[in-house]
Scaffold this motif. Structure first.
Motif, PDB file in Angstrom:
ATOM      1  N   GLY A 130       0.810  -1.203   0.000  1.00 14.13           N
ATOM      2  CA  GLY A 130       0.000   0.000   0.000  1.00 14.13           C
ATOM      3  C   GLY A 130       0.846   1.257   0.000  1.00 14.13           C
ATOM      4  N   GLN A 131       1.882   1.281   0.807  1.00 13.55           N
ATOM      5  CA  GLN A 131       2.752   2.456   0.880  1.00 13.55           C
ATOM      6  C   GLN A 131       3.463   2.676  -0.448  1.00 13.55           C
ATOM      7  N   SER A 132       3.885   1.590  -1.080  1.00 10.21           N
ATOM      8  CA  SER A 132       4.561   1.697  -2.368  1.00 10.21           C
ATOM      9  C   SER A 132       3.638   2.271  -3.432  1.00 10.21           C
ATOM     10  N   VAL A 133       2.391   1.788  -3.472  1.00 12.99           N
ATOM     11  CA  VAL A 133       1.438   2.263  -4.472  1.00 12.99           C
ATOM     12  C   VAL A 133       1.114   3.733  -4.239  1.00 12.99           C
ATOM     13  N   ILE A 134       0.867   4.111  -2.998  1.00 12.63           N
ATOM     14  CA  ILE A 134       0.542   5.502  -2.687  1.00 12.63           C
ATOM     15  C   ILE A 134       1.684   6.431  -3.077  1.00 12.63           C
ATOM     16  N   ALA A 135       2.900   6.036  -2.754  1.00 12.46           N
ATOM     17  CA  ALA A 135       4.060   6.904  -2.970  1.00 12.46           C
ATOM     18  C   ALA A 135       4.500   6.975  -4.424  1.00 12.46           C
ATOM     19  N   ARG A 136       4.134   5.970  -5.219  1.00  7.56           N
ATOM     20  CA  ARG A 136       4.678   5.902  -6.576  1.00  7.56           C
ATOM     21  C   ARG A 136       3.667   6.142  -7.688  1.00  7.56           C
ATOM     22  N   THR A 137       2.397   6.289  -7.355  1.00 11.25           N
ATOM     23  CA  THR A 137       1.407   6.555  -8.395  1.00 11.25           C
ATOM     24  C   THR A 137       0.847   7.960  -8.232  1.00 11.25           C
ATOM     25  N   GLU A 138       0.481   8.561  -9.348  1.00 11.10           N
ATOM     26  CA  GLU A 138      -0.097   9.897  -9.300  1.00 11.10           C
ATOM     27  C   GLU A 138      -1.613   9.851  -9.382  1.00 11.10           C
ATOM     28  N   VAL A 139      -2.170   8.632  -9.364  1.00  8.45           N
ATOM     29  CA  VAL A 139      -3.625   8.445  -9.341  1.00  8.45           C
ATOM     30  C   VAL A 139      -4.097   8.492  -7.884  1.00  8.45           C
ATOM     31  N   PRO A 140      -5.232   9.121  -7.579  1.00 10.87           N
ATOM     32  CA  PRO A 140      -5.741   9.110  -6.206  1.00 10.87           C
ATOM     33  C   PRO A 140      -5.914   7.680  -5.701  1.00 10.87           C
ATOM     34  N   VAL A 141      -5.490   7.435  -4.457  1.00 10.31           N
ATOM     35  CA  VAL A 141      -5.562   6.102  -3.856  1.00 10.31           C
ATOM     36  C   VAL A 141      -6.421   6.168  -2.602  1.00 10.31           C
ATOM     37  N   VAL A 142      -7.382   5.255  -2.485  1.00  7.92           N
ATOM     38  CA  VAL A 142      -8.252   5.197  -1.305  1.00  7.92           C
ATOM     39  C   VAL A 142      -7.933   3.938  -0.522  1.00  7.92           C
ATOM     40  N   LEU A 143      -7.670   4.093   0.769  1.00  8.99           N
ATOM     41  CA  LEU A 143      -7.382   2.971   1.674  1.00  8.99           C
ATOM     42  C   LEU A 143      -8.636   2.655   2.476  1.00  8.99           C
ATOM     43  N   VAL A 144      -9.010   1.370   2.507  1.00 11.18           N
ATOM     44  CA  VAL A 144     -10.256   0.936   3.142  1.00 11.18           C
ATOM     45  C   VAL A 144      -9.969  -0.213   4.093  1.00 11.18           C
ATOM     46  N   ARG A 145     -10.588  -0.183   5.253  1.00 12.41           N
ATOM     47  CA  ARG A 145     -10.473  -1.291   6.216  1.00 12.41           C
ATOM     48  C   ARG A 145     -11.687  -2.204   6.132  1.00 12.41           C
ATOM     49  N   SER A 146     -11.532  -3.400   6.645  1.00 12.95           N
ATOM     50  CA  SER A 146     -12.695  -4.276   6.785  1.00 12.95           C
ATOM     51  C   SER A 146     -13.331  -4.020   8.145  1.00 12.95           C
ATOM     52  N   GLY A 147     -14.563  -4.472   8.309  1.00 16.19           N
ATOM     53  CA  GLY A 147     -15.232  -4.368   9.599  1.00 16.19           C
ATOM     54  C   GLY A 147     -15.644  -2.969   9.966  1.00 16.19           C
ATOM     55  N   GLU A 148     -15.670  -2.048   8.987  1.00 13.53           N
ATOM     56  CA  GLU A 148     -16.116  -0.688   9.263  1.00 13.53           C
ATOM     57  C   GLU A 148     -17.294  -0.360   8.377  1.00 13.53           C
TER      58      GLU A 148
END
Length: 308
Positions: A130-148
């Motif tokens: 996740g950290q790699s994708v966020i830091a290396r892509t210029e596309v907006p990234v949404v992080l989602v948890r389970s159980g919420e």
């Protein structure tokens, strides 16, 4: 074989690994796709096993590939059943997950990833992928948890549960009035407009080190700084209010740490939006202290929007 999709189609990409977190991200993506009129593309990346293990009948490359193909296929079938109006397709690729997802993300309009909640803490555990994708892509990234309540961003009904009959909870934007970026602000306003939800804009500020006078002087200076920062926020949002007159904007200017303030307010939001300055460095990945803090501890899905 897992269905392949046209790489040029307008879609939300979901990084799928079979975990409950990535399944929650897929569910969130399906809801978001319906709001945006996009398709959902599930991308599952499997890493071929080392040669000695590849010879084992239960752990060999073909066995692993066959087993892993069931993950995107099963999730895709479930999404199609629950969201009949959304086009869902799946793609399976081999390689290093972080590298493959970054490469595929270039053709997406938005990326959704799962992130594990820290044990005993209301927050995320941001893994290396996740950290790699966020830091290396210029596309907006949404992080989602389970159980919420990620899959349903509506306010609670009279029974205390999210309901499609209630309004969406507000979108929360963290804004630095000293250097507001149009890309980040526009993303937040668009998300609020799609949901017909309010946009809560939070600006956190810190008193200067010179703020060490007597009690009465400190109170006077604090009040003056609070008024100045509030006025700064209002001025920064003025053109956006004109551009999005239908979006209800709630301004909040508070003294304190930006990440802490956003985390505290996130429990009342449907989505938290933060910016990440694009840094091309040979020395590791960087997502910024505010985004890092919010990603690890926010109680709601977090969108990280890259900007120049």
């Amino acid at each position: 074989m897992v269905q392949e999709v046209d790489s040029m189609s307008r879609s939300i990409m979901v990084g799928l690994d079979g975990s409950s977190e990535s399944r929650a991200a897929a569910e969130w993506a399906a809801h978001e796709a319906k709001l945006r009129g996009l398709s959902v593309r599930l991308v599952h990346v499997w890493e071929p096993v080392a040669e000695p293990l590849a010879q084992a009948p239960l752990l060999g490359t073909e066995s692993l590939k066959h087993w892993s193909e069931q993950i995107p296929r099963g999730v895709a079938e479930g999404l199609r059943a629950r969201h009949p109006g959304v086009d869902v397709a799946a793609l399976q690729l081999a390689g290093v997950p972080g590298d493959v997802l970054v490469d595929v993300a270039r053709d997406a309009e938005l990326v959704a990833l799962g992130s594990r909640g820290l044990s005993g803490i209301g927050g995320f555990m941001l893994g290396s992928v996740g950290q790699s994708v966020i830091a290396r892509t210029e596309v907006p990234v949404v992080l989602v948890r389970s159980g919420e309540r990620a899959a349903d961003e509506h306010a609670l009904d009279t029974a205390g549960a999210p309901s499609a009959a209630t309004r969406f909870r507000p979108v929360l934007l963290g804004l630095d009035t000293r250097s507001p970026d149009d890309t980040v602000v526009a993303f937040a306003f668009e998300e609020a407009a799609r949901r017909d939800a309010a946009l809560r804009v939070l600006h956190a500020w810190t008193p200067p080190p010179s703020h060490v006078y007597g009690l009465s002087d400190r109170v006077s200076m604090h009040d003056e700084l609070a008024r100045a920062n509030a006025a700064e926020l209002t001025e920064a949002l003025r053109p956006w209010r004109d551009k999005y007159p239908a979006v209800e904007v709630i301004e909040a200017s508070r003294a304190g740490n930006a990440a802490d303030q956003l985390v505290s307010s996130s429990r009342y939001a449907s989505l938290v939006v933060v910016g990440r300055r694009i840094r091309r460095s040979r020395f590791g990945v960087h997502i910024g202290p505010v985004a890092h803090g919010v990603l690890h501890h926010a109680a709601t899905p977090v969108a990280v929007v890259a900007h120049g």
